[in-house]
Design an enzyme around this catalytic site. Structure first.
Site, PDB file in Angstrom:
ATOM      1  N   LYS A  17       2.262  10.911  -9.728  1.00 27.94           N
ATOM      2  CA  LYS A  17       2.455  10.981  -7.501  1.00 27.94           C
ATOM      3  C   LYS A  17       0.940  11.603  -6.778  1.00 27.94           C
ATOM      4  CE  LYS A  17       5.386   9.926  -5.465  1.00 27.94           C
ATOM      5  NZ  LYS A  17       5.195   8.449  -4.839  1.00 27.94           N
TER       6      LYS A  17
ATOM      7  N   LYS B  38       4.526  -4.939  -5.202  1.00 29.93           N
ATOM      8  CA  LYS B  38       5.604  -4.235  -4.884  1.00 29.93           C
ATOM      9  C   LYS B  38       5.795  -4.054  -3.479  1.00 29.93           C
ATOM     10  CE  LYS B  38       7.463  -0.365  -6.112  1.00 29.93           C
ATOM     11  NZ  LYS B  38       8.405   0.659  -6.963  1.00 29.93           N
TER      12      LYS B  38
ATOM     13  N   LYS C 268       6.924   0.528   1.675  1.00 30.60           N
ATOM     14  CA  LYS C 268       6.439   0.412   2.511  1.00 30.60           C
ATOM     15  C   LYS C 268       5.025   0.730   3.121  1.00 30.60           C
ATOM     16  CE  LYS C 268       8.270   3.882   6.525  1.00 30.60           C
ATOM     17  NZ  LYS C 268       7.482   4.802   6.119  1.00 30.60           N
TER      18      LYS C 268
END
Ligand code: TRP
Ligand code: SF4
Length: 328
Positions: free
Chosen positions: A114, A195, A198
């Site tokens: 992340k 993929k 958003k």
């Protein structure tokens, strides 16, 4: 016979899309008939990465709540609540933070990935490192047997079990070791073939109108080698074909053959996919319109869910505090 308990959560990071529907929500809807289900909106988790911009958060929370009801989660069958409405999550988080070794958190694979994904954002925070501790709390407070999640969440579930074992080892047998209920689904490609996410702006949102969806699908790129309908097609490189595989399995063999022998045009192929997609989305859109007109009801559903969640979470918290010597 009492039903086994299931719990899962979703972060409010914007309107939910087809990837969320197929990857998680359809599964949640079917679980509510078989298990004692708890589903929640993980708004504290949203702050671990979004702490520096909370302007959109209230809208995101509301959108997700509406999406959850619109896809068919039924407050009569499951408990729906918002994480921050149940203060026991904060308190148990503090207690778990006392016993969780830093090294366990630093080696969680999502920690480094992340940070790499959101480079430019300062994620060197206490809260972000503690993300999986908070997730362990979310789960263990309710002592579920199963946690339906995608594969990406397995390390968090493993850490949850490790924290549970460590707590029980120090203070006695309080927490279970919940198992993942793996949702095996194909990754949902976005409109551009990457993929669906958003952050790529390539989604079909559950809240899109049928007109929006038609426009999005009609502008999708198919097989770039097919300039004219007479050119033979290569379905394997075409995202519309991937969608047929997910939403129109029965039609796939014929589509594959007709595409390869150029007897099917892309316009008709998209139209066929659209009809299958809208059949799934139109009932969702209809429920959304009903929910949107009744804000009080939405508020009451979450208040009622929080009340039910609190009664269980506060019992577990009390057990943990007693075990840790805080209440005698
Ligand atoms: N980390 C999960 C995700 O990003 C969301 C989540 C938070 C969750 N708490 C949870 C999922 C507890 C399952 C159980 O998808
Ligand atoms: Fe894709 Fe269908 Fe066109 Fe073949 S016919 S390239 S599967 S849209």
């Amino acid at each position: 016979m009492t039903r086994k308990r299931v719990l899962s959560g979703i972060q409010p990071s914007g309107k939910l899309h087809l990837g969320n529907l197929v990857g998680a929500l359809q599964n949640w809807v079917s679980l509510q008939d078989k298990y004692d289900c708890f589903f929640f909106i993980a708004d504290y988790h949203a702050l671990t990465t979004g702490y520096d911009n909370v302007k959109a958060l209230p809208g995101y929370i509301k959108d997700v709540a509406i999406d959850l009801l619109a896809v068919g989660l039924d407050p009569k069958k499951c408990v729906l609540f918002k994480q921050s409405d149940v203060t026991a999550h904060c308190e148990l988080h503090l207690l778990f933070s006392m016993i969780t070794p830093l090294s366990w958190l630093e080696r969680v694979p999502t920690y480094k990935s992340k940070i790499a994904e959101l480079k430019g954002k300062d994620l060197g925070t206490y809260g972000f490192l503690g993300y999986p501790v908070l997730q362990a709390v979310d789960i263990l407070l309710y002592k579920p047997a199963f946690v339906p999640v995608g594969e990406d969440q397995l390390p968090h579930l493993e850490l949850t079990r490790e924290i549970s074992r460590r707590f029980n080892h120090f203070y006695g047998d309080i927490f279970p070791e919940p198992k993942a209920l793996l949702t095996h689904v194909p990754t949902m490609p976005g409109l551009d073939g990457r993929k669906m996410s958003k952050s790529y702006g390539n989604t079909i949102a559950l809240s899109d109108t049928s007109d929006d969806i038609k426009k999005k699908v009609n502008s999708m790129i198919t097989d770039p080698a097919r300039v004219k309908k007479e050119d033979i097609g290569h379905p394997d490189v075409c995202t519309v074909f991937s969608y047929h595989k997910i939403f129109n399995q029965a039609g796939v063999p014929a589509i594959e053959q007709e595409c390869k022998e150029a007897s099917r045009g892309c316009v008709a192929c998209k139209k066929e996919f659209l009809s299958h997609l809208l059949e799934i989305l139109e009932p969702i859109q209809k429920r959304r319109r009903e929910i949107e007109t009744d804000e009080n009801k939405l508020h009451d559903i979450l208040a009622d869910g929080a009340k039910k969640a609190k009664s269980i979470a506060s019992t577990t918290l009390k057990e943990a505090k007693e075990a840790m010597g805080l209440i005698s």
